[in-house]
Design a protein around this motif. Structure first.
Motif, PDB file in Angstrom:
ATOM      1  N   VAL A 149       0.883  -1.176   0.000  1.00 15.70           N
ATOM      2  CA  VAL A 149       0.000   0.000   0.000  1.00 15.70           C
ATOM      3  C   VAL A 149       0.918   1.222   0.000  1.00 15.70           C
ATOM      4  O   VAL A 149       1.153   1.836   1.038  1.00 15.70           O
ATOM      5  N   PRO A 150       1.503   1.567  -1.148  1.00 23.44           N
ATOM      6  CA  PRO A 150       2.526   2.626  -1.181  1.00 23.44           C
ATOM      7  C   PRO A 150       1.976   4.006  -0.857  1.00 23.44           C
ATOM      8  O   PRO A 150       0.766   4.236  -0.879  1.00 23.44           O
ATOM      9  N   GLY A 151       2.905   4.907  -0.564  1.00 24.36           N
ATOM     10  CA  GLY A 151       2.514   6.269  -0.236  1.00 24.36           C
ATOM     11  C   GLY A 151       2.584   6.536   1.248  1.00 24.36           C
ATOM     12  O   GLY A 151       3.095   5.723   2.033  1.00 24.36           O
ATOM     13  N   THR A 152       2.052   7.680   1.657  1.00 25.45           N
ATOM     14  CA  THR A 152       2.077   8.068   3.072  1.00 25.45           C
ATOM     15  C   THR A 152       0.689   8.157   3.694  1.00 25.45           C
ATOM     16  O   THR A 152       0.564   8.435   4.883  1.00 25.45           O
ATOM     17  N   ALA A 153      -0.353   7.916   2.912  1.00 22.79           N
ATOM     18  CA  ALA A 153      -1.719   8.030   3.429  1.00 22.79           C
ATOM     19  C   ALA A 153      -2.045   6.868   4.362  1.00 22.79           C
ATOM     20  O   ALA A 153      -1.652   5.721   4.110  1.00 22.79           O
ATOM     21  N   PRO A 154      -2.771   7.120   5.446  1.00 25.39           N
ATOM     22  CA  PRO A 154      -3.188   6.044   6.340  1.00 25.39           C
ATOM     23  C   PRO A 154      -4.099   5.047   5.619  1.00 25.39           C
ATOM     24  O   PRO A 154      -4.769   5.383   4.634  1.00 25.39           O
ATOM     25  N   GLY A 155      -4.123   3.833   6.129  1.00 24.23           N
ATOM     26  CA  GLY A 155      -4.973   2.793   5.561  1.00 24.23           C
ATOM     27  C   GLY A 155      -5.402   1.830   6.645  1.00 24.23           C
ATOM     28  O   GLY A 155      -5.186   2.076   7.842  1.00 24.23           O
TER      29      GLY A 155
END
Length: 281
Positions: A149-155
């Motif tokens: 789940v690339p990037g910096t956004a929460p998930g």
């Protein structure tokens, strides 16, 4: 290019060329060198030859890709654009998709105290720890989930997904990891809490006085808590304390590069990673 920048890029090239050589065979294809890993482990890539007098050609790229397919390896190429600018157009003409990643170098004077970046503690893995095998497995599991789940956004993916991703390491892989940490060629770190376990992980690879920080990853459910920055700062401090003169990294995107700016890294160029288009999301 001024002499100072040229010296930095020359040192980076020597580092990139040296890292795989103790565990990989080397095949030369014109202006490219293909590193073929011996035994189990993460497969390597092809890079420009540091002693080549001509830039890699389309024929060189084609030759390497044929050999990679023959060996069942990923058709992967890596290089620094400022050092080999001609390869970008060649790779694209070969039908490869190229990720242009910010290449960043640490300014030691701008390195903050890791404790000011996150309230989650960071610890460096010790090769002689009785929990070393579990720590390495956790580091790899965190990275596997986070990079999915690339990037910096929460998930949503968190400790449960991490635990499901844990796999038992082969003895040879664990021995290699322990040996590299013991002799200073690698540093690994985890950030986490007693109740949640490992939430973020990262590592550094060192050759002489040059080191690359890589694999910094945070579980999506634990993002935006400063752990990526704290991990990076911790690794950088360990490297500087060990006498490392040049610490660098490649950010996966401009968004991620902004995290590293907070830790004292400054962009000096572009690291290129090329693969067949279908393999890059």
């Amino acid at each position: 290019m001024d002499s100072v920048r040229k010296d930095v890029f020359d040192r980076l090239e020597r580092f990139y060329d040296a890292v795989p050589r103790d565990v990989a065979g080397v095949e030369e294809h014109g202006g490219l060198v293909l590193f073929v890993r011996e035994g189990a482990g993460w497969p390597f890539y092809a890079r420009p030859r540091i002693d080549a007098t001509e830039p890699p050609s389309l024929a060189d790229v084609t030759s390497v890709r044929e050999r990679q397919r023959e060996l069942g390896l990923p058709e992967a190429f890596e290089w620094v654009h400022e050092t080999t600018p001609e390869l970008l157009a060649v790779a694209r003409s070969a039908g490869l998709s190229v990720l242009e990643a910010p290449l960043m170098v640490l300014d030691p004077a701008a390195l903050p105290d890791p404790a000011t970046l996150s309230d989650v503690p960071v610890r460096v893995l010790a090769a002689d720890s009785p929990d070393f095998a579990a720590d390495v497995a956790a580091r790899r599991a965190v990275a596997a989930v986070a990079f999915g789940v690339p990037g910096t956004a929460p998930g949503e993916a968190g400790p449960a997904e991490r635990d499901a991703a844990v796999t038992e390491l082969e003895v040879a892989a664990l021995d290699e990891e322990r040996a590299r940490i013991a002799d200073g060629r690698r540093i690994s770190a985890l950030a986490g809490t007693p109740t949640e376990g490992a939430l973020a992980s990262g590592m550094a690879m060192r050759v002489d006085d040059v080191a690359e920080i890589a694999g910094v990853a945070t579980l999506p459910a634990a993002r935006r808590r400063g752990m990526g920055a704290a991990l990076t700062a911790t690794l950088a401090r360990e490297l500087l304390a060990a006498g490392t003169g040049l610490v660098f990294l490649s950010a996966g995107s401009e968004e991620i590069a902004r995290v590293y700016l907070r830790v004292g890294f400054r962009r000096i160029g572009t690291a290129c990673i090329a693969e067949p288009a279908a393999l890059i999301p």
